[in-house]
Motif scaffolding. Structure first.
Motif, mmCIF file in Angstrom:
data_model
loop_
_atom_site.group_PDB
_atom_site.id
_atom_site.type_symbol
_atom_site.label_atom_id
_atom_site.label_comp_id
_atom_site.label_asym_id
_atom_site.label_seq_id
_atom_site.Cartn_x
_atom_site.Cartn_y
_atom_site.Cartn_z
ATOM 1 N N ARG A 17 0.831 -1.211 0.000
ATOM 2 C CA ARG A 17 0.000 0.000 0.000
ATOM 3 C C ARG A 17 0.869 1.266 0.000
ATOM 4 O O ARG A 17 0.512 2.270 -0.622
ATOM 5 C CB ARG A 17 -0.948 0.002 1.205
ATOM 6 C CG ARG A 17 -1.995 -1.098 1.169
ATOM 7 C CD ARG A 17 -2.981 -0.937 0.005
ATOM 8 N NE ARG A 17 -3.919 -2.046 -0.083
ATOM 9 C CZ ARG A 17 -3.971 -2.937 -1.078
ATOM 10 N NH1 ARG A 17 -3.151 -2.850 -2.107
ATOM 11 N NH2 ARG A 17 -4.846 -3.921 -1.065
ATOM 12 N N ALA A 42 0.917 4.018 -2.987
ATOM 13 C CA ALA A 42 0.638 5.428 -2.664
ATOM 14 C C ALA A 42 1.802 6.331 -3.088
ATOM 15 O O ALA A 42 1.594 7.481 -3.470
ATOM 16 C CB ALA A 42 0.364 5.574 -1.172
ATOM 17 N N THR A 76 -6.549 -2.675 9.049
ATOM 18 C CA THR A 76 -6.963 -1.365 8.546
ATOM 19 C C THR A 76 -5.878 -0.329 8.827
ATOM 20 O O THR A 76 -5.588 0.533 7.992
ATOM 21 C CB THR A 76 -8.301 -0.949 9.202
ATOM 22 O OG1 THR A 76 -9.220 -2.010 8.965
ATOM 23 C CG2 THR A 76 -8.851 0.330 8.604
ATOM 24 N N ASN A 77 -5.273 -0.428 10.000
ATOM 25 C CA ASN A 77 -4.190 0.504 10.299
ATOM 26 C C ASN A 77 -3.025 0.308 9.335
ATOM 27 O O ASN A 77 -2.460 1.284 8.840
ATOM 28 C CB ASN A 77 -3.709 0.343 11.733
ATOM 29 C CG ASN A 77 -2.574 1.310 12.034
ATOM 30 O OD1 ASN A 77 -2.776 2.519 12.043
ATOM 31 N ND2 ASN A 77 -1.370 0.792 12.190
ATOM 32 N N ALA A 92 -2.977 -0.697 6.299
ATOM 33 C CA ALA A 92 -3.288 -0.154 4.973
ATOM 34 C C ALA A 92 -3.307 1.386 5.002
ATOM 35 O O ALA A 92 -2.708 2.037 4.145
ATOM 36 C CB ALA A 92 -4.634 -0.701 4.505
ATOM 37 N N GLU A 93 -3.973 1.949 6.006
ATOM 38 C CA GLU A 93 -4.129 3.414 6.036
ATOM 39 C C GLU A 93 -2.829 4.115 6.437
ATOM 40 O O GLU A 93 -2.499 5.179 5.927
ATOM 41 C CB GLU A 93 -5.252 3.799 7.017
ATOM 42 C CG GLU A 93 -6.612 3.338 6.512
ATOM 43 C CD GLU A 93 -7.744 3.644 7.488
ATOM 44 O OE1 GLU A 93 -7.464 4.088 8.624
ATOM 45 O OE2 GLU A 93 -8.910 3.426 7.099
ATOM 46 N N GLN A 94 -2.109 3.495 7.354
ATOM 47 C CA GLN A 94 -0.868 4.124 7.812
ATOM 48 C C GLN A 94 0.182 4.131 6.700
ATOM 49 O O GLN A 94 0.978 5.057 6.585
ATOM 50 C CB GLN A 94 -0.332 3.351 9.026
ATOM 51 C CG GLN A 94 0.755 4.074 9.762
ATOM 52 C CD GLN A 94 1.084 3.380 11.067
ATOM 53 O OE1 GLN A 94 1.078 2.155 11.143
ATOM 54 N NE2 GLN A 94 1.378 4.140 12.096
ATOM 55 N N GLU A 115 -0.388 4.450 3.555
ATOM 56 C CA GLU A 115 -0.736 5.564 2.671
ATOM 57 C C GLU A 115 -0.254 6.885 3.289
ATOM 58 O O GLU A 115 0.350 7.714 2.630
ATOM 59 C CB GLU A 115 -2.255 5.565 2.501
ATOM 60 C CG GLU A 115 -2.747 6.530 1.496
ATOM 61 C CD GLU A 115 -3.616 5.852 0.434
ATOM 62 O OE1 GLU A 115 -4.192 6.565 -0.346
ATOM 63 O OE2 GLU A 115 -3.694 4.611 0.407
ATOM 64 N N ALA A 116 -0.521 7.048 4.591
ATOM 65 C CA ALA A 116 -0.112 8.280 5.280
ATOM 66 C C ALA A 116 1.418 8.415 5.278
ATOM 67 O O ALA A 116 1.955 9.521 5.112
ATOM 68 C CB ALA A 116 -0.639 8.265 6.713
ATOM 69 N N TYR A 134 -0.781 11.678 11.489
ATOM 70 C CA TYR A 134 -1.610 10.474 11.372
ATOM 71 C C TYR A 134 -2.232 10.139 12.736
ATOM 72 O O TYR A 134 -1.523 9.737 13.660
ATOM 73 C CB TYR A 134 -0.734 9.319 10.870
ATOM 74 C CG TYR A 134 -1.472 8.010 10.705
ATOM 75 C CD1 TYR A 134 -2.435 7.860 9.712
ATOM 76 C CD2 TYR A 134 -1.205 6.932 11.542
ATOM 77 C CE1 TYR A 134 -3.119 6.665 9.548
ATOM 78 C CE2 TYR A 134 -1.879 5.726 11.391
ATOM 79 C CZ TYR A 134 -2.830 5.608 10.396
ATOM 80 O OH TYR A 134 -3.506 4.420 10.242
ATOM 81 N N PRO A 160 -5.624 8.236 13.456
ATOM 82 C CA PRO A 160 -6.929 7.610 13.233
ATOM 83 C C PRO A 160 -7.535 7.078 14.529
ATOM 84 O O PRO A 160 -6.830 6.873 15.520
ATOM 85 C CB PRO A 160 -6.575 6.426 12.335
ATOM 86 C CG PRO A 160 -5.205 6.031 12.813
ATOM 87 C CD PRO A 160 -4.516 7.318 13.176
#
Ligand SMILES: Cc1cc2nc3c(=O)[nH]c(=O)nc-3n(C[C@H](O)[C@H](O)[C@H](O)COP(=O)(O)OP(=O)(O)OC[C@H]3O[C@@H](n4cnc5c(N)ncnc54)[C@H](O)[C@@H]3O)c2cc1C
Length: 400
Positions: free
Chosen positions: A20, A24, A300-301, A303-305, A307-308, A322, A324
């Motif tokens: 991810r 990104a 989920t963290n 994947a999202e982290q 990206e961040a 970051y 969330p």
């Protein structure tokens, strides 16, 4: 003529957070060389199905591959382990002696299972982190009748539920008096243990494990009170440790993972290292909302982290810190559990809909009059609504 060198990016860890982050970086405008280094031979795959659909036989391990964005381009070095990092020379050292120069580096080496010295992996004794672990456990379960799971964390309970679904007799042995207390609090942890028992899984808490008995393969697990719980397969799930051994001599600050600031820059001597970020299970970062460092071991963290972290590499101080509201899910006995937020010992817990007996409920957690977390079973829309309220700093009990 002026030659402008394109920045070179290296991502270490070829799984969820690594993939991810790499995607990104490309989306964020990284046009230069990009290399993903992954210790496993496999293309990036998803771990959640390994303890669920793979073990129940619903899918083949190969079906767990992660989707890769169309048009994404990188050099993949799979089956290659990073063995060190030279921060001054900006090079990642690889097993085999090569090294890779970088201008941008993402550390995404995840976590690996903690080992129980009295239960080394071997015939009939399993740990579960990788697709190879899952394949070997699935094959072993095919010939088994009795399974003992050591550790009532999420992985342990999911494995227990999957083995039970296959018709096996399952015991779960937990050293602590309450399973999952840190994650979901004591009251809900106890209720979850009762719910597993009601489904036919023998969950024993507060028990010490002494030894695995049997010659060649397990025949049982001996407890500290002398009882032997029969088993032909043993699965150990006693938590994971962040994978940081390769960074030990690098100067990167390590303490329960790679220490990072709010924008996920890795630290050295307490200062952000230019061009180096971390993401996923390995990152222990300063959460701006919680005012402390946290490390999250959920999908989920990661994947999202990732990206961040990629945004942070490209945009620097212009990127958003970051912070969330953490979220995770777990599938057990055919139903989905979801948790949002973060609970501490002493939080109030209130069942606001249904109950464990219905296998459908929502529980809210409060601290000093604020809603801080929610746990739900088969109530996804309500959990998402509560996540929004937590983000808004809503009062407890929640008014929806
Ligand atoms: C069986 C199982 C079930 C799960 N179920 C759920 C679930 O239901 N819900 C949920 O929210 N989360 C779940 N999780 C957790 C989730 O899968 C993880 O949070 C996620 O995989 C973390 O991604 P990551 O990329 O940070 O780390 P990882 O997935 O651990 O990937 C790190 C990668 O880096 C590689 N690596 C390590 N060291 C090196 C090195 N030195 N050089 C090169 N490569 C290296 C590793 O081999 C690995 O491939 C589950 C995990 C497991 C194991």
């Amino acid at each position: 003529m002026v030659v402008v060198m394109q920045p070179r990016a290296v991502v270490v860890g070829g799984s969820l957070a690594g993939l991810r982050a790499a995607e990104a970086l490309r989306r964020g405008g990284h046009d230069g060389p990009l290399t993903v280094v992954g210790a496993e031979r496999h293309r990036p795959y998803d771990r959640p199905p390994l303890s669920k659909q793979v073990l129940t036989g619903k899918i083949e391990p190969g079906q767990a591959e992660l989707h890769i964005e169309a048009g994404f381009e990188a050099e993949w070095l799979l089956g290659v382990t990073a063995t060190g990092l030279d921060l001054v020379g900006r090079r990642v050292k690889l097993g085999g002696g090569d090294d890779l120069p970088y201008d941008r580096l993402v550390i995404a080496t995840g976590a690996h299972p903690r080992l129980l010295p009295m239960a080394p992996a071997g015939p009939g004794v399993h740990y579960l982190r990788t697709i190879d672990d899952a394949t070997s456990l699935r094959d072993d379960l095919a010939g088994a009748q009795r399974v003992v799971v050591i550790g009532a964390g999420f992985i342990g309970l999911e494995v227990a539920a999957s083995a039970h679904q296959r018709g096996l007799e399952v015991s779960v042995l937990e050293a602590l008096p309450v399973p999952l207390e840190r994650a979901i609090g004591a009251e809900m942890g106890e209720a979850l243990a009762r719910w597993h028992r009601a489904h036919g899984v023998d969950v024993r808490v507060g028990v010490g494990v002494e030894a695995i008995e049997g010659s060649g393969r397990p025949e049982g697990v001996r407890l500290s009170d002398g009882t032997v719980v029969p088993a032909d397969v043993v699965v150990v799930g006693v938590g994971v440790s962040p994978t940081t051994a390769w960074l030990e001599k690098s100067g990167v600050d390590l303490d329960n993972g790679v220490l990072c600031d709010q924008r996920l820059s890795a630290l050295s001597g307490g200062r952000p290292i230019p061009g180096v970020v971390a993401a996923g299970d390995v990152a222990c970062w300063a959460h701006p909302g919680y005012g402390k460092r946290v490390r999250v071991e959920h999908w989920t963290n990661a994947a999202e982290q990732a990206e961040a972290a990629a945004h942070s590499l490209i945009q620097g101080d212009a990127s958003t810190p970051y912070g969330p509201t953490p979220y995770f899910w777990s599938d057990q006995h055919g139903v989905k559990l979801q948790f949002v937020g973060q609970t501490n010992p002493g939080d109030e817990v209130m069942m606001i809909e249904g109950g464990f007996d219905d296998s459908r409920f929502v529980a809210a957690y409060g601290r000093r009059g604020r809603l801080v977390a929610a746990l739900g079973m088969r109530r996804p829309a309500r959990i998402m609504a509560l996540q929004k309220l937590i983000d808004e700093g809503a009062p407890f009990p929640p008014v929806e």
